[in-house]
Design a protein around this motif. Structure first.
Motif, PDB file in Angstrom:
ATOM      1  N   ALA A 180       0.697  -1.509   0.149  1.00  0.00           N
ATOM      2  CA  ALA A 180       0.228   0.180   0.860  1.00  0.00           C
ATOM      3  C   ALA A 180       1.008   1.246   0.267  1.00  0.00           C
ATOM      4  N   LEU A 181       1.890   1.283   0.727  1.00  0.00           N
ATOM      5  CA  LEU A 181       2.519   2.499   0.999  1.00  0.00           C
ATOM      6  C   LEU A 181       3.165   2.630  -1.035  1.00  0.00           C
ATOM      7  N   ALA A 182       4.362   1.410  -0.858  1.00  0.00           N
ATOM      8  CA  ALA A 182       4.515   1.909  -2.383  1.00  0.00           C
ATOM      9  C   ALA A 182       3.055   2.573  -2.986  1.00  0.00           C
ATOM     10  N   GLU A 183       1.635   1.587  -3.661  1.00  0.00           N
ATOM     11  CA  GLU A 183       0.904   2.758  -3.866  1.00  0.00           C
ATOM     12  C   GLU A 183       0.832   4.441  -3.680  1.00  0.00           C
ATOM     13  N   MET A 184       1.110   4.467  -2.450  1.00  0.00           N
ATOM     14  CA  MET A 184       0.858   5.711  -2.119  1.00  0.00           C
ATOM     15  C   MET A 184       2.545   6.736  -2.769  1.00  0.00           C
ATOM     16  N   TYR A 185       3.468   6.453  -2.852  1.00  0.00           N
ATOM     17  CA  TYR A 185       4.336   6.685  -3.537  1.00  0.00           C
ATOM     18  C   TYR A 185       4.082   6.463  -4.351  1.00  0.00           C
TER      19      TYR A 185
END
Length: 280
Positions: A180-185
């Motif tokens: 999910a953090l990869a998506e946000m970045y």
């Protein structure tokens, strides 16, 4: 990359059943009626795999007001151990345990409220419970609460708060949070766009067993987007995603093995993978 909605009843952590078994073995002897199954027998049934007997045995203790039994019973019902998942019953016993100041079921109770059941779903209550669990340092709570802040369910949408929570959960090596953090970045959601950080967390998530991240790496390495084009690495992550039960990976890989296009022909394995994908 694709953001999947909340995967509510799928544990992202491990060892929960073992933890329950340990709590059973360490439990104090409880006061019980003449008709109640002794807790030692409940423990023996659980550890031997006779979950239906353990679930039935816990009920008398839970009905008598034993907080630990209420938590255990709620846990088993919520995870369909020894019987079907019953959200109303899981909610009943986990709320009872919480009222008795047993906080160990906070995240599980929140997930029950997030289950796809119109009579039970309560995003605001789930968010309240998750906030409590976040205070206790739960990475799983950080992840689920972040998803609520991303979607604006039960709380006012706050991408920055979601990003902060995901960073904490990702730092605890939670693969779902890393994805999910990869998506946000990647999107600049709650933070500035950062392709390098997106790639870093995507790789961590895939290595940690997140199937969606593994599929993303397959496509990225196949197309040369975000990562150098590399057929061998693409194949590696496609195989990993298929082993992880990702239906799309099973379909792609199954077709490749069946036709011999993109992989050495192996019709038997191809049919097996396609049947697995079709079953989903």
């Amino acid at each position: 990359m694709h953001f999947s909605d909340l995967a509510i009843l799928r544990w992202s952590g491990t060892g929960l059943a073992a933890a329950l078994a340990l709590s059973l073995s360490c439990a104090p002897v409880l006061a019980q009626s003449e008709t109640a199954m002794p807790m030692s027998q409940v423990e023996a049934a659980y550890q031997s795999g006779d979950l239906a007997t353990a679930r039935a045995g816990l009920r008398a203790h839970a009905e008598a007001g034993n907080v630990l039994a209420q938590h255990r019973l709620g846990y088993m019902i919520a995870n369909a151990e020894g019987g079907p998942f019953d959200p109303a019953e899981a909610k009943r016993w986990l709320e009872a345990a919480l009222a008795g100041e047993n906080r160990s079921g906070l995240v599980l109770l929140a997930r029950v409220y997030l289950s796809d059941n119109p009579e039970i779903t309560d995003y605001e209550r789930a968010a309240e419970l998750l906030e409590m669990a976040v205070q206790d340092g739960s990475a799983e709570a950080q992840y689920y609460l972040a998803q609520l802040y991303r979607l604006g369910r039960g709380v006012e949408a706050d991408k920055v708060r979601a990003f902060e929570l995901l960073r904490l959960a990702a730092g605890a090596n939670m693969a779902d949070a890393q994805y999910a953090l990869a998506e946000m970045y990647s999107r600049g959601e709650g933070t500035s766009k950062d392709a390098a950080q997106a790639a870093r967390y995507l790789l961590q998530a895939a290595e940690g067993g997140n199937g969606a991240a593994q599929m993303s790496l397959y496509f990225n390495y196949s197309r040369g987007t975000g990562f150098p084009k590399d057929a061998a690495k693409a194949q590696h992550w496609l195989e990993a995603a298929a082993d992880n039960g990702e239906a799309l990976a099973e379909r792609i890989l199954g077709s490749a093995y069946l036709t011999g296009e993109g992989a050495e022909a192996d019709p038997e394995r191809g049919v097996s993978l396609l049947l697995r994908a079709a079953a989903k």
